[in-house]
Scaffold this active site. Sequence first.
Site, short mmCIF file in Angstrom:
data_model
loop_
_atom_site.label_atom_id
_atom_site.label_comp_id
_atom_site.label_asym_id
_atom_site.label_seq_id
_atom_site.Cartn_x
_atom_site.Cartn_y
_atom_site.Cartn_z
N HIS A 16 89.14 3.80 31.31
CA HIS A 16 88.02 4.75 31.40
C HIS A 16 87.66 5.12 29.98
CE1 HIS A 16 88.88 5.52 35.75
NE2 HIS A 16 90.09 5.14 35.36
N HIS A 194 89.32 2.59 42.81
CA HIS A 194 90.67 3.12 42.75
C HIS A 194 91.14 3.35 44.19
CE1 HIS A 194 89.72 3.84 38.59
NE2 HIS A 194 90.79 4.57 38.35
N GLU A 197 96.72 4.93 44.58
CA GLU A 197 97.38 5.50 43.39
C GLU A 197 98.21 6.67 43.90
OE1 GLU A 197 94.68 7.44 40.64
OE2 GLU A 197 96.14 7.44 38.99
N ASP A 275 94.35 2.51 31.50
CA ASP A 275 93.76 3.62 32.25
C ASP A 275 93.07 4.64 31.33
OD1 ASP A 275 93.00 4.83 34.62
OD2 ASP A 275 94.97 5.62 35.12
N ASP A 276 93.85 5.60 30.82
CA ASP A 276 93.32 6.64 29.92
C ASP A 276 94.27 6.75 28.73
OD1 ASP A 276 91.12 7.90 31.74
OD2 ASP A 276 92.89 7.70 33.01
#
Length: 336
Positions: A16, A194, A197, A275-276
């Site tokens: 992201h 997504h 998760e 991801d981040d």
Amino acid sequence: MEEFLRALPKSELHVHIEGTLEPELAFSLAEKHGIRLPYADVNALRAAYDFSDLQSFLDIYYAGAGVLRDAADFHALTRAYMERAHADGIVHTEIFFDPQTHTARGVPLASVLEGIGDALREARAQNGTTHRLILCFLRHLSAEDAMHTLDEALQLKAGIAGVGLDSSELGHPPSKFATVFERARAQGLLAVAHAGEEGPPGYVSETLDLLRVRRIDHGVRSEEDPALMERLVRERIPLTVCPLSNVRLQIFSDMGQHNLKRLLERGVCVTVNSDDPAYFGGYLLDNFRAVTDALQLSRAQVVTLARNSIEASFLDDPSKHRWLQQIDALAARPPA
Ligand code: HPA
Ligand code: ZN
């Protein structure tokens, strides 16, 4: 192993762009725009990155994105990520962005796209790194809001390759967005989402059936459903797994408990992603290093992960073939 990991051509399929905002850039943009952050300094902000679950992260992540106000900010953010990506041996990246986080604050979608797009084109010219851009809908907002965002992006001819679905998973089943995804696919966009998760494996099955996605982002909870696992293998549906993210959000208690190696050994097309990275303690190579060490992955398994990242990408077939040949040539050399 370190140099081998770096040298392997890899693609990153789950990152992201708002999650690459490092505290240093957050403070410098806050100063530029005269915004006061509720943290004394960079260290205090970093210390706040102590998450108990997905929502506790999202609260800080959306607050952090508040410093991104104009095209130059999105450009600086994306440039910094692309430099890190190149240093980690990433040859192709598929980047998520969350337009609703910005348009809700009055930042025009066109400014977001201009800043990100310019930086991606510059990185391609300088380092040869290729990219796709994926517009993510926030699943805690309504389907109407998502449809409005899709229409706006289509009108702007935003240069996006696909759509995704992120934010709070529990309580927001994929079925909520079936119509939006149908319209996106009818307009020629690829779909990912997504699922699995924090949400149950049933959300993964529903995502495949109702949203007709080409990949599942995360998907680690699929392991709880044997029939779903068989389907993922049979239909060769990739999972974009994010190991450091999963540990930081307490999906797994520590890296030694992560199921990436089991998924790989069961024949699922798993990939490794960051991801981040600014929030979860590392970029792509840090993720590779963490799983390789904690799960004792073999050289052959690492090669499979790199091959999967190319195979699962939205690159055209000749490009995939070229990168796979390069990976195989590197793998055939004796270890230094
Ligand atoms: N899950 C859901 N939403 C997100 C994530 C994630 O891992 N990262 C950024 N938005
Ligand atoms: Zn994600």
